[in-house]
Scaffold this motif. Sequence first.
Motif, PDB file in Angstrom:
ATOM      1  N   SER A 239       1.142  -1.268  -0.022  1.00 52.58           N
ATOM      2  CA  SER A 239      -0.021  -0.328   0.303  1.00 52.58           C
ATOM      3  C   SER A 239       1.414   1.862  -0.014  1.00 52.58           C
ATOM      4  N   GLN A 305      -3.062   0.809  -3.451  1.00 47.87           N
ATOM      5  CA  GLN A 305      -1.965  -0.764  -3.578  1.00 47.87           C
ATOM      6  C   GLN A 305      -0.870  -0.822  -4.918  1.00 47.87           C
ATOM      7  N   ASN A 425      -8.448  -1.349  -2.388  1.00 47.13           N
ATOM      8  CA  ASN A 425      -7.390  -0.149  -2.608  1.00 47.13           C
ATOM      9  C   ASN A 425      -6.741   0.349  -2.986  1.00 47.13           C
TER      10      ASN A 425
END
Length: 913
Positions: A239, A305, A425
């Motif tokens: 991330s 991500q 993400n």
Amino acid sequence: MKKIVGLILGLLISQVSFAQQTISSLAEFIALQDGSNQNIKMAPGTYHISSETKSLFPGGNWRVNEEGNWPGLLQFSGNNNIFDLTGVTFTFDSTILLEMPSIAHGKLVQLGGSGNVWKGFNLQERPNNGEYGYFHHTSGGAILEVTGANHEFYDLTLKSRFSRPYGLGSIYGKTGSSTGKLPGSSLNKKSGLSINVLDNTYFENTNVDHSGLGHPLVFNGPINNLVFDTVSVIAETRSTNDLIANGVGGTDRNGVPFHVTYNGVEMTGESGKADYLSLFDTYNLNRCQNLDSGNQNAPIKPNFQYSLVEDSFRGYNQGQIGTIEVYNATVVGARSGIALEYASEGMIVDGMTVTGIAGHGVPACGGWNGSNGGEGDATAYGPPSYSVLKNVRADAAYSTIMEINGNSQDIIADIELLDPSNGYNRPTDSTALALLGGDNHKLRIWKRDNKALTKDLIIKVNNGGTDNLLLCNMTQQPVYVSNNVSNSMIYSVGNIDNDSSSSANNTIVKLSSSTNEPDVCKALASSDNPYTNCDGFDAFSGIEAEGFCDMSGVEIEYSADDGGEQIGYINNGEWLEFKDVNFGDGAASFDARISSKTDGGDIELRLGSPTGSLIGTCSVSGTGSWTVYDTVSCDINSVSGVQDLYLVFTGNEGYLMNINWFKFTEAEDNCYLPWSGDDFSVEKETVNYSSGSIDISCASSVEISMDLEGVGSMEDADYLNVYYTVDGGAQQVISENVNAFAEKTVSVSGIRGSNVEIFANVYTSYAAEVYTISNISVVSEPEVAYSLDVVSIVASADDGNVPANTRDGSLDTRWSAKGDSHWITYDLGSNKTVEEVGIAFFRGDQRTAAVSIETSTDNTNWETVYTGEQSSSTIAVQTFDVTDSNARYVRIVGYGNSSNTWNSFTEVELIGR
């Protein structure tokens, strides 16, 4: 093997059979590099390559140092060899790369020649006292290259580690040019498996585990007629939040440290974290990175991500890449699953699962599609024209599931959309589920549970112009049709935003549900894909494991057991769900067809949920190979009726087992009630009596009763004690007596379970002292409602007074939520008959609350069984006589009270059978 193009048949028929030679050392193996017509068997074991190993090579040095060109370590260039390396692992110190020269396009090991068979080639990179190496040249290199023609590879394993930089994606560059990376930073990429100038070759069971900035699996044309049967490519993502906070601090899943070299300063892992954060302004997100001037301003946005590696199934010189077939593949964590959109011929893909795909990590500054949140930067499937993709799956956790450019044509694909295992993400602007362009495609996208994703993602039909498209969207996700789409048919369960003109000759149809799928779409479905919801299994007829209704983590793959499909890649804690399994009057045992190359594990059989009631555990031992099968069996607790069944897999790290099918065996009907036992008397002796196990599974509850009498001049030492057990549990008292007593009847009622056993311990000291037990019976009782157990509780909201408080037995605690229509739901674990609901209202003696009560079998479709207000002014539990219903879930919806909009319950009881 399900080959559509039988290119390998007869590949080595003409190969001469040679006497097998057994070797047991690295020196012997090295000496075979240039040979042909060899049949080699290497003794199993681990053979380690360190700096000292170069003494085994001609000149006492690495091959590249002596010859001035790659490969650096091994180059097998002979023909018509057989290398059986089963059980052999080659490990090498990563730092040996640092002893090799700075020459472009490095490769450490090359397997070439023609007509060679490799069995079990296993090459693993390891740190040397914690230190890793890299290719010196900025063009980087690959650890293993396969080239030549007419080869067969079985059980090929490659574990490649480290690059410079690593852990930072492409943030500090993609290439070795000065305009492609941040000046002052060193770029030394490392790929895993490179397929370079290769023809007519077959790979079976290929495993690539890659931890380095570079491609895990890459093709460089000319390439033609390759078959990959069972492939696993494992990489990793990170991330941007972790990068911003920690820089190079930390390691990946394999313990490989994050690293960057900047202006000669090497920063690695936790030891380099402080230096990195002082040199790089990771919190300045206002300006973009200026590559030419060398100014560094964080070129990333938080909250998404990025991949630590590059693409899988990536092609260079794609105009010279021909037919590639892929069967039963898995790709995790790379920058793409397939990136071959410009290859000259189509792919055949049958069975592939791609998850956790993420982009470069630089979509904040205009480069790499920064204006749309990185869309177009990474995708699960980017196939070439004329490709056919069947039984393929992907999630959209960090990127799109498919991208087809405007120049592509004639792609057929049937893609199952998966829910991500760790949530989403993605940048806010990244809203595409798929980007579709080009002409003459036939595409079907579907989801096994027919539920919408928890993130609003859109299928965008506008990627460079589209003509003559058939799109079948059987998901709840919306479709956007741009104004450059023409002559196309689009069917969608999700909403459609149509910007195409009326003159574009498009047919656009909104479907009410996936059950209304038109035949033209069904024709695209892979053979095992359901058209309707998954439910209705006969427990005793055999159930194919791949026919699950829902799952966590597992994958569908080819089965060597019967040539069909099975469930594989099973890890600890993963599970399969099968809805509405009909167990009839009862099941006694469970059988499963399994294989395992490891130590196996356990299959837990649970009802209602992955953590629901446990009815049995079946232990699975290793079978010695993934392709050697056994049928395992185990007894289970009594289960009957229609139940939602979960197979939960538990065990150690790594893959546990494959499962092809399973079934249950019907329980014999041994329940005959009423049951009666023989009378008996005890005089001047000790008797320990047992009735044996008595089956009571056919009754909701039973009563045990008998007559007892003690006659004669008895002593205090004389006794008659009677007990019972339920399902083999602890003994419970029916009656305990000493000395003499008059005849009496004793009984215990309300006993529930599968079986009971009655015990009597009797003793009298002298003759004429007699204890008698008579009229022993077990009878079924009329069905009565009882308090139902609850396995979990959830609510739409709370103010800190949590849902669990409603089942803690205390009127001093509560669940509370303010606002109209807040709800609390109770999961009973399996379907029950719900007859009454008891609710104690907080301050129920001061105000009047309004509620409705609903029930459901699936937590989706609800039936209202009561609507009204509390019946009396009290804080005690009040009983609501609801419409009887068969349900697993009970939901109470609150509509506030006569004083305010608060919904507050102190206790809830659920009554039924």
